[in-house]
Structures are given as structure tokens and as C-alpha cells.
Write a protein that holds these residues in place. Structure first.
Motif, mmCIF file in Angstrom:
data_model
loop_
_atom_site.group_PDB
_atom_site.id
_atom_site.type_symbol
_atom_site.label_atom_id
_atom_site.label_comp_id
_atom_site.label_asym_id
_atom_site.label_seq_id
_atom_site.Cartn_x
_atom_site.Cartn_y
_atom_site.Cartn_z
ATOM 1 N N ILE A 31 -1.822 -1.833 4.557
ATOM 2 C CA ILE A 31 -3.092 -1.881 3.839
ATOM 3 C C ILE A 31 -4.287 -1.503 4.723
ATOM 4 O O ILE A 31 -5.187 -0.795 4.270
ATOM 5 N N VAL A 32 -4.310 -1.949 5.966
ATOM 6 C CA VAL A 32 -5.470 -1.696 6.832
ATOM 7 C C VAL A 32 -5.713 -0.203 7.055
ATOM 8 O O VAL A 32 -6.843 0.263 6.875
ATOM 9 N N VAL A 34 -4.839 2.284 5.143
ATOM 10 C CA VAL A 34 -5.211 2.874 3.850
ATOM 11 C C VAL A 34 -6.679 2.577 3.550
ATOM 12 O O VAL A 34 -7.435 3.471 3.148
ATOM 13 N N CYS A 35 -7.110 1.337 3.769
ATOM 14 C CA CYS A 35 -8.515 0.984 3.541
ATOM 15 C C CYS A 35 -9.439 1.741 4.491
ATOM 16 O O CYS A 35 -10.504 2.212 4.092
ATOM 17 N N THR A 36 -9.022 1.876 5.741
ATOM 18 C CA THR A 36 -9.824 2.619 6.714
ATOM 19 C C THR A 36 -9.978 4.075 6.285
ATOM 20 O O THR A 36 -11.068 4.641 6.357
ATOM 21 N N LEU A 38 -9.772 5.250 3.207
ATOM 22 C CA LEU A 38 -10.635 5.309 2.022
ATOM 23 C C LEU A 38 -12.104 5.181 2.385
ATOM 24 O O LEU A 38 -12.956 5.892 1.837
ATOM 25 N N ILE A 39 -12.427 4.302 3.312
ATOM 26 C CA ILE A 39 -13.810 4.159 3.761
ATOM 27 C C ILE A 39 -14.285 5.438 4.430
ATOM 28 O O ILE A 39 -15.410 5.897 4.214
#
Length: 50
Positions: A31-32, A34-36, A38-39
Motif C-alpha cells: 500500500i505505501v 502505491v499511495c506514494t 498516486l501522490i
């Protein structure tokens, strides 16, 4: 993730053949990034990143 360790430090349930704690850590490793990413994409589309 570190704050949740006392709550997820359990052997049961077994998810995908892993104890819950190992599944929790593995999920965080997925998850980390993927979130990075996306940001990064959001900031790039707004022009914040050249």
C-alpha cells in the motif's frame, strides 16, 4: 502501522497462508508505494513537480 502493532500482533486469523501480523506487514509494503505513486501523479498533474 507501528501504532497498530499491539492490535494486529496475533497468529489467527490466517490470511493467504500467513499469520495476521505478517499479512499486515506485507499489506503495508504494497500500500505505501502505491499511495506514494498516486501522490506523485497528483502533484505532477497540478504542476507542483517540474
Amino acid at each position: 502501522m507501528l501504532g497498530a502493532i499491539p492490535f494486529v500482533n496475533r497468529i489467527h486469523p490466517i490470511i493467504l497462508g500467513l499469520p495476521f501480523f505478517h499479512f499486515w506487514l506485507f499489506l503495508g509494503m504494497i500500500i505505501v508505494p502505491v499511495c506514494t505513486y498516486l501522490i506523485y501523479r497528483i502533484q505532477k498533474s497540478e504542476g507542483s513537480i517540474e
